[in-house]
Design a protein around this motif. Structure first.
Motif, PDB file in Angstrom:
ATOM      1  N   PRO A  12     -26.668 -17.868  48.869  1.00  0.00           N
ATOM      2  CA  PRO A  12     -26.637 -19.226  48.310  1.00  0.00           C
ATOM      3  C   PRO A  12     -25.249 -19.848  48.352  1.00  0.00           C
ATOM      4  O   PRO A  12     -25.105 -21.025  48.695  1.00  0.00           O
ATOM      5  CB  PRO A  12     -27.126 -19.022  46.875  1.00  0.00           C
ATOM      6  CG  PRO A  12     -27.993 -17.815  46.936  1.00  0.00           C
ATOM      7  CD  PRO A  12     -27.325 -16.920  47.941  1.00  0.00           C
ATOM      8  N   ALA A  15     -24.419 -20.897  51.854  1.00  0.00           N
ATOM      9  CA  ALA A  15     -25.185 -22.081  52.226  1.00  0.00           C
ATOM     10  C   ALA A  15     -24.580 -23.338  51.612  1.00  0.00           C
ATOM     11  O   ALA A  15     -24.382 -24.356  52.298  1.00  0.00           O
ATOM     12  CB  ALA A  15     -26.636 -21.912  51.787  1.00  0.00           C
ATOM     13  N   ARG A  16     -24.264 -23.271  50.318  1.00  0.00           N
ATOM     14  CA  ARG A  16     -23.697 -24.451  49.666  1.00  0.00           C
ATOM     15  C   ARG A  16     -22.335 -24.821  50.254  1.00  0.00           C
ATOM     16  O   ARG A  16     -22.018 -26.010  50.411  1.00  0.00           O
ATOM     17  CB  ARG A  16     -23.582 -24.227  48.152  1.00  0.00           C
ATOM     18  CG  ARG A  16     -24.927 -24.138  47.448  1.00  0.00           C
ATOM     19  CD  ARG A  16     -24.774 -24.259  45.943  1.00  0.00           C
ATOM     20  NE  ARG A  16     -23.930 -23.226  45.351  1.00  0.00           N
ATOM     21  CZ  ARG A  16     -24.377 -22.069  44.873  1.00  0.00           C
ATOM     22  NH1 ARG A  16     -25.675 -21.775  44.934  1.00  0.00           N
ATOM     23  NH2 ARG A  16     -23.546 -21.195  44.332  1.00  0.00           N
ATOM     24  N   THR A  28     -33.607 -27.447  54.375  1.00  0.00           N
ATOM     25  CA  THR A  28     -33.192 -26.131  53.890  1.00  0.00           C
ATOM     26  C   THR A  28     -34.332 -25.123  53.817  1.00  0.00           C
ATOM     27  O   THR A  28     -34.155 -24.034  53.260  1.00  0.00           O
ATOM     28  CB  THR A  28     -32.552 -26.272  52.496  1.00  0.00           C
ATOM     29  OG1 THR A  28     -33.470 -26.956  51.630  1.00  0.00           O
ATOM     30  CG2 THR A  28     -31.241 -27.054  52.580  1.00  0.00           C
ATOM     31  N   ALA A  32     -31.369 -18.884  52.922  1.00  0.00           N
ATOM     32  CA  ALA A  32     -31.039 -18.086  51.737  1.00  0.00           C
ATOM     33  C   ALA A  32     -32.303 -17.524  51.090  1.00  0.00           C
ATOM     34  O   ALA A  32     -32.597 -17.782  49.922  1.00  0.00           O
ATOM     35  CB  ALA A  32     -30.229 -18.900  50.733  1.00  0.00           C
ATOM     36  N   GLN A  37     -34.738 -22.939  45.396  1.00  0.00           N
ATOM     37  CA  GLN A  37     -34.207 -24.247  45.747  1.00  0.00           C
ATOM     38  C   GLN A  37     -34.807 -25.282  44.805  1.00  0.00           C
ATOM     39  O   GLN A  37     -35.872 -25.064  44.231  1.00  0.00           O
ATOM     40  CB  GLN A  37     -34.519 -24.587  47.200  1.00  0.00           C
ATOM     41  CG  GLN A  37     -33.957 -23.563  48.180  1.00  0.00           C
ATOM     42  CD  GLN A  37     -34.076 -24.001  49.630  1.00  0.00           C
ATOM     43  OE1 GLN A  37     -34.136 -25.185  49.938  1.00  0.00           O
ATOM     44  NE2 GLN A  37     -34.090 -23.028  50.531  1.00  0.00           N
ATOM     45  N   SER A 124     -39.734 -21.978  46.888  1.00  0.00           N
ATOM     46  CA  SER A 124     -39.612 -20.706  46.167  1.00  0.00           C
ATOM     47  C   SER A 124     -40.872 -19.865  46.279  1.00  0.00           C
ATOM     48  O   SER A 124     -40.808 -18.649  46.460  1.00  0.00           O
ATOM     49  CB  SER A 124     -39.282 -20.966  44.695  1.00  0.00           C
ATOM     50  OG  SER A 124     -37.973 -21.465  44.550  1.00  0.00           O
ATOM     51  N   ILE A 255     -29.686 -25.311  46.947  1.00  0.00           N
ATOM     52  CA  ILE A 255     -29.918 -23.871  46.974  1.00  0.00           C
ATOM     53  C   ILE A 255     -29.181 -23.248  45.792  1.00  0.00           C
ATOM     54  O   ILE A 255     -27.959 -23.352  45.688  1.00  0.00           O
ATOM     55  CB  ILE A 255     -29.443 -23.263  48.305  1.00  0.00           C
ATOM     56  CG1 ILE A 255     -30.208 -23.908  49.465  1.00  0.00           C
ATOM     57  CG2 ILE A 255     -29.634 -21.751  48.307  1.00  0.00           C
ATOM     58  CD1 ILE A 255     -29.709 -23.516  50.837  1.00  0.00           C
TER      59      ILE A 255
END
Length: 266
Positions: A12, A15-16, A28, A32, A37, A124, A255
């Motif tokens: 995460p 990704a961020r 997205t 991850a 999310q 999710s 995320i």
């Protein structure tokens, strides 16, 4: 930069960081894996209590995971070093109820009276489906999930009202049954489907032309399965016509650091 840097194996934080730096601007879905999310709604504090009531009245569409303090861009319940001004790949900007533009960063628009609502996302429960061998076709094809406006009314709260938006996952009947069993245990990320079968019964005239996301890839024997979608409150924003409000661009989520398994069983 080429958008080939993120994958299911990305953390995460990684990704961020890549989203914040502008290295990733796509949807997205599938990034991850294992971490939740969220959808996003940002609006002035004067409307926050009404929107909170709207979410509480419509938990299938708006399962709240975090609400920030007034003026803060940090959803402290979702992880460390998250800044909602930078950490989503694309934001929708609404002025007086009209979607005027999409931006990759909203720092220049941030106001001291903003309150941000993070809402559970169906990405999710897709991990739980995949772990049980249930097909999630748009993920396999690396496409954004199809989303549709419906004729299903929501419960109004103050100035907020509208109809439900749903996301589609076509699958076999056997997989649909298993998907219902799996997602029933995940109410904080929309829970069980709201409709199966004929899209026209919920006001969808053409399943091949979604209102948001990518068109579905349909196969012989598919059963259309529809879940409540976190894009729903964006339609309510259109109705309220606030001077300025911000939301995620559909499919372009925050995320978080929350493992998906923590969102099971309420």
């Amino acid at each position: 930069m080429p958008q080939t840097l993120l994958s299911a194996a990305s953390s995460p934080r990684e990704a961020r960081e890549q989203i914040r730096s502008g290295q990733w601007a796509s949807h997205t879905s599938g990034i991850a894996a294992g971490f939740a999310q969220t959808n996003l709604i940002i609006l002035p504090a004067e409307a926050a209590s009404e929107f909170l009531q709207f979410c509480q009245a419509n938990p299938k569409a708006c399962p709240l995971l975090d609400v920030t303090a007034v003026g803060s861009p940090a959803p402290t319940g979702l992880g460390e070093n998250i800044d909602l001004r930078h950490d989503l790949p694309a934001y929708h900007i609404y002025r007086h109820g009209v979607l005027e533009e999409t931006r990759a960063d909203i720092a220049a628009l941030w106001q001291d009276d903003f309150v941000a609502f993070s809402i559970g996302c169906s990405f999710s429960f897709e991990e739980a489906l995949l772990n049980e061998g249930v097909e999630v076709r748009h993920a396999r094809l690396k496409r954004n999930v199809p989303m549709y406006r419906t004729n299903i009314p929501l419960i109004s709260a103050g100035r907020f009202y509208g109809n439900l938006v749903v996301s589609l996952r076509p699958m076999s009947a056997a997989h649909a049954i298993r998907a219902i069993q799996i997602t029933t245990d995940m109410p904080r990320v929309h829970g069980a489907p709201v409709h199966l079968g004929d899209p026209a019964l919920i006001g969808i005239s053409d399943i091949n032309t979604p209102d948001f996301g990518d068109a579905p890839t349909l196969e012989t024997g598919d059963l259309p399965v529809f879940w409540a979608c976190g894009v729903t409150p964006q339609l309510a924003l259109e109705n309220v016509r606030l001077p300025l409000a911000i939301a995620h661009s559909p499919g372009h989520m925050l995320i978080t650091d929350i493992p998906n398994h923590r969102l099971k069983y309420g």
